[in-house]
Design a protein around this motif. Sequence first.
Motif, PDB file in Angstrom:
ATOM      1  N   THR A  51       0.874  -1.175   0.403  1.00 26.22           N
ATOM      2  CA  THR A  51       0.539  -0.288  -0.165  1.00 26.22           C
ATOM      3  C   THR A  51       0.399   1.209  -0.081  1.00 26.22           C
ATOM      4  N   ALA A  52       2.760   0.940   0.169  1.00 27.16           N
ATOM      5  CA  ALA A  52       3.054   1.850   0.541  1.00 27.16           C
ATOM      6  C   ALA A  52       4.823   1.681  -0.468  1.00 27.16           C
ATOM      7  N   LEU A  53       4.945   2.847  -1.501  1.00 24.22           N
ATOM      8  CA  LEU A  53       6.909   2.452  -1.960  1.00 24.22           C
ATOM      9  C   LEU A  53       7.397   2.157  -0.387  1.00 24.22           C
ATOM     10  N   ASN A  54       8.574   1.991  -0.141  1.00 22.51           N
ATOM     11  CA  ASN A  54       9.299   1.318   0.930  1.00 22.51           C
ATOM     12  C   ASN A  54       9.954   2.775   1.597  1.00 22.51           C
ATOM     13  N   ASN A  55      10.080   4.359   0.389  1.00 21.97           N
ATOM     14  CA  ASN A  55      10.525   4.667   1.487  1.00 21.97           C
ATOM     15  C   ASN A  55      10.670   6.124  -0.105  1.00 21.97           C
ATOM     16  N   GLU A  56       8.885   6.409   0.135  1.00 21.47           N
ATOM     17  CA  GLU A  56       8.480   7.543  -1.039  1.00 21.47           C
ATOM     18  C   GLU A  56       9.073   9.015  -0.632  1.00 21.47           C
ATOM     19  N   LEU A  57       9.552   9.564  -1.390  1.00 18.19           N
ATOM     20  CA  LEU A  57      10.620  11.280  -1.756  1.00 18.19           C
ATOM     21  C   LEU A  57       9.151  11.353  -1.726  1.00 18.19           C
ATOM     22  N   LEU A  58       9.210  11.533  -2.912  1.00 14.10           N
ATOM     23  CA  LEU A  58       8.074  12.722  -3.843  1.00 14.10           C
ATOM     24  C   LEU A  58       6.732  12.154  -4.097  1.00 14.10           C
ATOM     25  N   ARG A  59       5.641  13.218  -4.639  1.00 17.48           N
ATOM     26  CA  ARG A  59       4.745  12.921  -5.599  1.00 17.48           C
ATOM     27  C   ARG A  59       4.627  13.954  -6.329  1.00 17.48           C
ATOM     28  N   LYS A  60       3.999  13.066  -7.784  1.00 16.30           N
ATOM     29  CA  LYS A  60       4.658  14.467  -8.911  1.00 16.30           C
ATOM     30  C   LYS A  60       3.042  13.877 -10.113  1.00 16.30           C
ATOM     31  N   SER A  61       2.228  15.025 -10.540  1.00 19.44           N
ATOM     32  CA  SER A  61       1.435  14.285 -11.428  1.00 19.44           C
ATOM     33  C   SER A  61       1.921  14.417 -12.371  1.00 19.44           C
ATOM     34  N   ASN A  62       1.474  13.243 -13.100  1.00 12.06           N
ATOM     35  CA  ASN A  62       1.779  12.459 -14.972  1.00 12.06           C
ATOM     36  C   ASN A  62       2.105  13.587 -15.605  1.00 12.06           C
ATOM     37  N   ASP A  63       2.589  13.883 -16.400  1.00  9.84           N
ATOM     38  CA  ASP A  63       3.037  14.112 -17.233  1.00  9.84           C
ATOM     39  C   ASP A  63       2.130  14.311 -18.920  1.00  9.84           C
ATOM     40  N   SER A  64       2.082  12.664 -19.154  1.00 11.31           N
ATOM     41  CA  SER A  64       1.084  12.846 -19.807  1.00 11.31           C
ATOM     42  C   SER A  64       0.755  10.840 -20.008  1.00 11.31           C
ATOM     43  N   CYS A  65      -0.450  10.591 -20.118  1.00  9.17           N
ATOM     44  CA  CYS A  65      -1.166   8.941 -19.791  1.00  9.17           C
ATOM     45  C   CYS A  65      -0.710   8.426 -21.797  1.00  9.17           C
TER      46      CYS A  65
END
Length: 126
Positions: A51-65
Amino acid sequence: MAESIVTDIAKEKMLKARAGVSPLPPIVGMAFGDGAKNVSGGIIAPTANQTALNNELLRKSNDSCKEITKLIYRYSCTLDEGELANKFINEIALYDSDGDLIAIKTFLDKGKDSDQEMVFEIDDTF
Protein backbone atom coordinates in the motif's frame (compact mmCIF):
# COMPACT_ATOMS: atom_id res chain seq x y z
CA MET A 1 15.66 -6.64 -13.78
CA ALA A 2 12.75 -4.26 -13.29
CA GLU A 3 9.56 -5.68 -11.85
CA SER A 4 6.10 -4.16 -11.81
CA ILE A 5 2.71 -5.17 -10.43
CA VAL A 6 -0.86 -3.93 -10.24
CA THR A 7 -1.89 -3.63 -6.60
CA ASP A 8 -4.76 -5.44 -4.90
CA ILE A 9 -6.31 -2.05 -4.12
CA ALA A 10 -6.43 -1.30 -7.86
CA LYS A 11 -8.10 -4.65 -8.59
CA GLU A 12 -10.61 -4.16 -5.77
CA LYS A 13 -11.53 -0.69 -7.05
CA MET A 14 -11.99 -2.00 -10.58
CA LEU A 15 -14.29 -4.80 -9.40
CA LYS A 16 -16.36 -2.34 -7.35
CA ALA A 17 -16.62 0.00 -10.36
CA ARG A 18 -17.78 -2.85 -12.59
CA ALA A 19 -20.39 -3.84 -10.01
CA GLY A 20 -21.66 -0.27 -9.82
CA VAL A 21 -20.71 -0.01 -6.15
CA SER A 22 -18.39 2.98 -6.57
CA PRO A 23 -16.78 4.98 -9.39
CA LEU A 24 -13.22 4.22 -10.44
CA PRO A 25 -10.91 7.09 -9.44
CA PRO A 26 -8.51 8.19 -12.19
CA ILE A 27 -4.76 7.82 -12.01
CA VAL A 28 -3.34 11.28 -11.37
CA GLY A 29 0.34 10.99 -10.53
CA MET A 30 3.53 9.12 -9.83
CA ALA A 31 5.29 8.52 -6.52
CA PHE A 32 9.09 8.20 -6.37
CA GLY A 33 11.16 6.38 -3.77
CA ASP A 34 14.58 5.00 -2.92
CA GLY A 35 13.72 2.09 -0.63
CA ALA A 36 13.60 -0.90 -2.98
CA LYS A 37 17.06 -2.19 -2.16
CA ASN A 38 17.71 -4.91 0.45
CA VAL A 39 20.75 -5.11 2.75
CA SER A 40 22.59 -7.23 0.15
CA GLY A 41 22.06 -4.56 -2.51
CA GLY A 42 19.43 -6.56 -4.41
CA ILE A 43 16.17 -5.06 -5.61
CA ILE A 44 13.08 -5.79 -3.54
CA ALA A 45 10.23 -6.93 -5.81
CA PRO A 46 6.91 -5.15 -5.27
CA THR A 47 3.94 -7.12 -3.95
CA ALA A 48 0.27 -6.84 -4.88
CA ASN A 49 -0.75 -6.18 -1.28
CA GLN A 50 1.72 -3.29 -0.93
CA THR A 51 0.00 0.00 0.00
CA ALA A 52 3.08 2.26 0.09
CA LEU A 53 6.53 2.53 -1.40
CA ASN A 54 9.33 1.30 0.85
CA ASN A 55 10.63 4.88 1.19
CA GLU A 56 8.57 7.47 -0.66
CA LEU A 57 10.38 10.71 -1.49
CA LEU A 58 8.03 12.67 -3.75
CA ARG A 59 4.63 12.61 -5.47
CA LYS A 60 4.09 14.47 -8.71
CA SER A 61 1.36 14.76 -11.35
CA ASN A 62 1.86 12.73 -14.53
CA ASP A 63 3.02 14.47 -17.70
CA SER A 64 1.20 12.15 -20.06
CA CYS A 65 -0.69 8.93 -20.58
CA LYS A 66 -0.82 7.07 -23.87
CA GLU A 67 -2.48 3.90 -25.06
CA ILE A 68 0.13 1.29 -26.01
CA THR A 69 -2.35 -1.54 -26.64
CA LYS A 70 -5.97 -2.10 -25.64
CA LEU A 71 -4.70 -3.53 -22.34
CA ILE A 72 -1.70 -1.27 -21.64
CA TYR A 73 -1.56 2.44 -20.88
CA ARG A 74 1.84 4.06 -20.32
CA TYR A 75 2.23 6.97 -17.90
CA SER A 76 5.19 9.36 -17.96
CA CYS A 77 6.43 11.80 -15.35
CA THR A 78 9.43 14.13 -15.52
CA LEU A 79 11.61 15.03 -12.57
CA ASP A 80 12.80 18.56 -13.22
CA GLU A 81 16.27 19.92 -12.51
CA GLY A 82 16.75 20.08 -8.77
CA GLU A 83 13.95 17.63 -7.92
CA LEU A 84 15.33 14.67 -5.93
CA ALA A 85 18.85 15.90 -6.67
CA ASN A 86 21.59 13.45 -5.65
CA LYS A 87 19.05 10.71 -4.84
CA PHE A 88 19.09 7.16 -6.18
CA ILE A 89 15.56 6.31 -7.29
CA ASN A 90 14.68 2.60 -7.45
CA GLU A 91 10.89 2.49 -6.99
CA ILE A 92 7.98 4.33 -8.57
CA ALA A 93 4.22 3.94 -8.37
CA LEU A 94 1.09 5.27 -10.00
CA TYR A 95 -1.45 6.71 -7.59
CA ASP A 96 -5.10 7.60 -8.07
CA SER A 97 -7.15 10.60 -6.99
CA ASP A 98 -7.81 8.85 -3.63
CA GLY A 99 -4.04 8.71 -3.06
CA ASP A 100 -3.91 4.89 -3.33
CA LEU A 101 -1.07 3.15 -5.15
CA ILE A 102 -2.36 1.42 -8.28
CA ALA A 103 0.81 0.02 -9.89
CA ILE A 104 4.34 -0.28 -8.48
CA LYS A 105 7.64 -0.78 -10.30
CA THR A 106 11.08 -1.44 -8.80
CA PHE A 107 14.41 -1.33 -10.63
CA LEU A 108 18.15 -0.75 -10.27
CA ASP A 109 19.21 2.61 -8.80
CA LYS A 110 18.87 5.58 -11.13
CA GLY A 111 21.06 8.45 -9.93
CA LYS A 112 19.46 11.89 -10.26
CA ASP A 113 21.82 14.81 -10.88
CA SER A 114 20.78 18.34 -9.88
CA ASP A 115 21.23 19.79 -13.37
CA GLN A 116 19.30 17.19 -15.38
CA GLU A 117 15.71 16.24 -16.02
CA MET A 118 14.75 12.56 -15.86
CA VAL A 119 11.66 10.95 -17.36
CA PHE A 120 10.14 7.88 -15.74
CA GLU A 121 7.54 5.59 -17.31
CA ILE A 122 5.30 2.89 -15.88
CA ASP A 123 2.62 0.78 -17.56
CA ASP A 124 -0.84 0.18 -16.15
CA THR A 125 -1.88 -3.25 -17.32
CA PHE A 126 -3.27 -6.62 -16.27
